[in-house]
Design a protein around this motif. Structure first.
Motif, PDB file in Angstrom:
ATOM      1  N   LYS A   9       0.826  -1.197   0.000  1.00 17.62           N
ATOM      2  CA  LYS A   9       0.000   0.000   0.000  1.00 17.62           C
ATOM      3  C   LYS A   9       0.868   1.258   0.000  1.00 17.62           C
ATOM      4  O   LYS A   9       0.589   2.221  -0.721  1.00 17.62           O
ATOM      5  CB  LYS A   9      -0.928   0.007   1.218  1.00 17.62           C
ATOM      6  CG  LYS A   9      -1.932   1.137   1.212  1.00 17.62           C
ATOM      7  CD  LYS A   9      -2.759   1.160   2.478  1.00 17.62           C
ATOM      8  CE  LYS A   9      -3.865   0.168   2.409  1.00 17.62           C
ATOM      9  NZ  LYS A   9      -4.788   0.279   3.551  1.00 17.62           N
ATOM     10  N   THR A  10       1.920   1.235   0.779  1.00 10.99           N
ATOM     11  CA  THR A  10       2.836   2.375   0.818  1.00 10.99           C
ATOM     12  C   THR A  10       3.523   2.568  -0.528  1.00 10.99           C
ATOM     13  O   THR A  10       3.668   3.701  -1.005  1.00 10.99           O
ATOM     14  CB  THR A  10       3.879   2.179   1.930  1.00 10.99           C
ATOM     15  OG1 THR A  10       3.192   1.975   3.167  1.00 10.99           O
ATOM     16  CG2 THR A  10       4.789   3.365   2.049  1.00 10.99           C
ATOM     17  N   ALA A  11       3.933   1.485  -1.158  1.00  5.34           N
ATOM     18  CA  ALA A  11       4.585   1.577  -2.463  1.00  5.34           C
ATOM     19  C   ALA A  11       3.624   2.113  -3.525  1.00  5.34           C
ATOM     20  O   ALA A  11       4.020   2.917  -4.381  1.00  5.34           O
ATOM     21  CB  ALA A  11       5.126   0.212  -2.878  1.00  5.34           C
ATOM     22  N   LEU A  12       2.371   1.692  -3.479  1.00  7.17           N
ATOM     23  CA  LEU A  12       1.390   2.189  -4.442  1.00  7.17           C
ATOM     24  C   LEU A  12       1.123   3.680  -4.241  1.00  7.17           C
ATOM     25  O   LEU A  12       0.990   4.429  -5.214  1.00  7.17           O
ATOM     26  CB  LEU A  12       0.083   1.402  -4.331  1.00  7.17           C
ATOM     27  CG  LEU A  12       0.113  -0.013  -4.880  1.00  7.17           C
ATOM     28  CD1 LEU A  12      -1.200  -0.732  -4.586  1.00  7.17           C
ATOM     29  CD2 LEU A  12       0.385  -0.002  -6.371  1.00  7.17           C
ATOM     30  N   LEU A  13       1.056   4.113  -2.996  1.00  3.44           N
ATOM     31  CA  LEU A  13       0.863   5.538  -2.735  1.00  3.44           C
ATOM     32  C   LEU A  13       2.060   6.354  -3.204  1.00  3.44           C
ATOM     33  O   LEU A  13       1.904   7.451  -3.751  1.00  3.44           O
ATOM     34  CB  LEU A  13       0.612   5.780  -1.251  1.00  3.44           C
ATOM     35  CG  LEU A  13      -0.783   5.421  -0.755  1.00  3.44           C
ATOM     36  CD1 LEU A  13      -0.875   5.604   0.754  1.00  3.44           C
ATOM     37  CD2 LEU A  13      -1.830   6.256  -1.444  1.00  3.44           C
ATOM     38  N   VAL A  20       4.593  10.001  -7.323  1.00  3.09           N
ATOM     39  CA  VAL A  20       5.596  10.242  -8.364  1.00  3.09           C
ATOM     40  C   VAL A  20       4.912  10.468  -9.713  1.00  3.09           C
ATOM     41  O   VAL A  20       5.270  11.393 -10.458  1.00  3.09           O
ATOM     42  CB  VAL A  20       6.602   9.070  -8.430  1.00  3.09           C
ATOM     43  CG1 VAL A  20       7.485   9.171  -9.652  1.00  3.09           C
ATOM     44  CG2 VAL A  20       7.427   9.022  -7.156  1.00  3.09           C
ATOM     45  N   ALA A  21       3.918   9.655 -10.029  1.00  3.72           N
ATOM     46  CA  ALA A  21       3.215   9.810 -11.307  1.00  3.72           C
ATOM     47  C   ALA A  21       2.492  11.152 -11.375  1.00  3.72           C
ATOM     48  O   ALA A  21       2.499  11.815 -12.421  1.00  3.72           O
ATOM     49  CB  ALA A  21       2.218   8.663 -11.489  1.00  3.72           C
TER      50      ALA A  21
END
Length: 87
Positions: A40-44, A49-50
Motif C-alpha cells: 500500500k505504501t509503495a502504491l501511494l 511520483v506519477a
C-alpha cells in the motif's frame, strides 16, 4: 451480560486469535492500529511520483490536458494521504 456459554466461546476465540496472529491480538488489546503494509505504501508513493511527473510534463509542454491530469492526480494523491492519516 454474557452467559457462561458465551463467555467460554469468547475466551476460545481470543485464545485462537492469540495463537494464529499474536501481533493483531496485541494491537487489538492495546487499541493501536497495525502498521501499513509495504504494498500500500509503495502504491501511494508511485501515485505521488506519477502525479508530480504528469504535472511537470504538463507545465513544460503546451498541452493543458496533461496539466489538468497532473493537477487531478496530485489532488487525488493528497486526498488519499489525508484520508489515510485520519483513520
Amino acid at each position: 451480560m454474557l452467559s457462561h456459554h458465551e463467555r467460554t466461546e469468547l475466551e476460545k476465540i481470543e485464545r485462537s486469535l492469540e495463537l494464529s496472529d499474536p501481533d493483531l491480538a496485541i494491537a487489538l488489546r492495546e487499541g493501536r492500529r497495525r502498521k501499513p503494509r509495504a504494498l500500500k505504501t509503495a502504491l501511494l508513493l508511485a501515485l505521488d511520483v506519477a502525479a508530480v511527473l504528469l504535472l511537470v510534463v504538463g507545465l513544460v509542454l503546451p498541452d493543458p490536458g496533461v496539466t489538468l491530469c497532473g493537477i487531478l492526480a496530485l489532488t487525488g494523491a493528497v486526498w488519499t494521504h489525508v484520508a489515510r492519516h485520519r483513520v
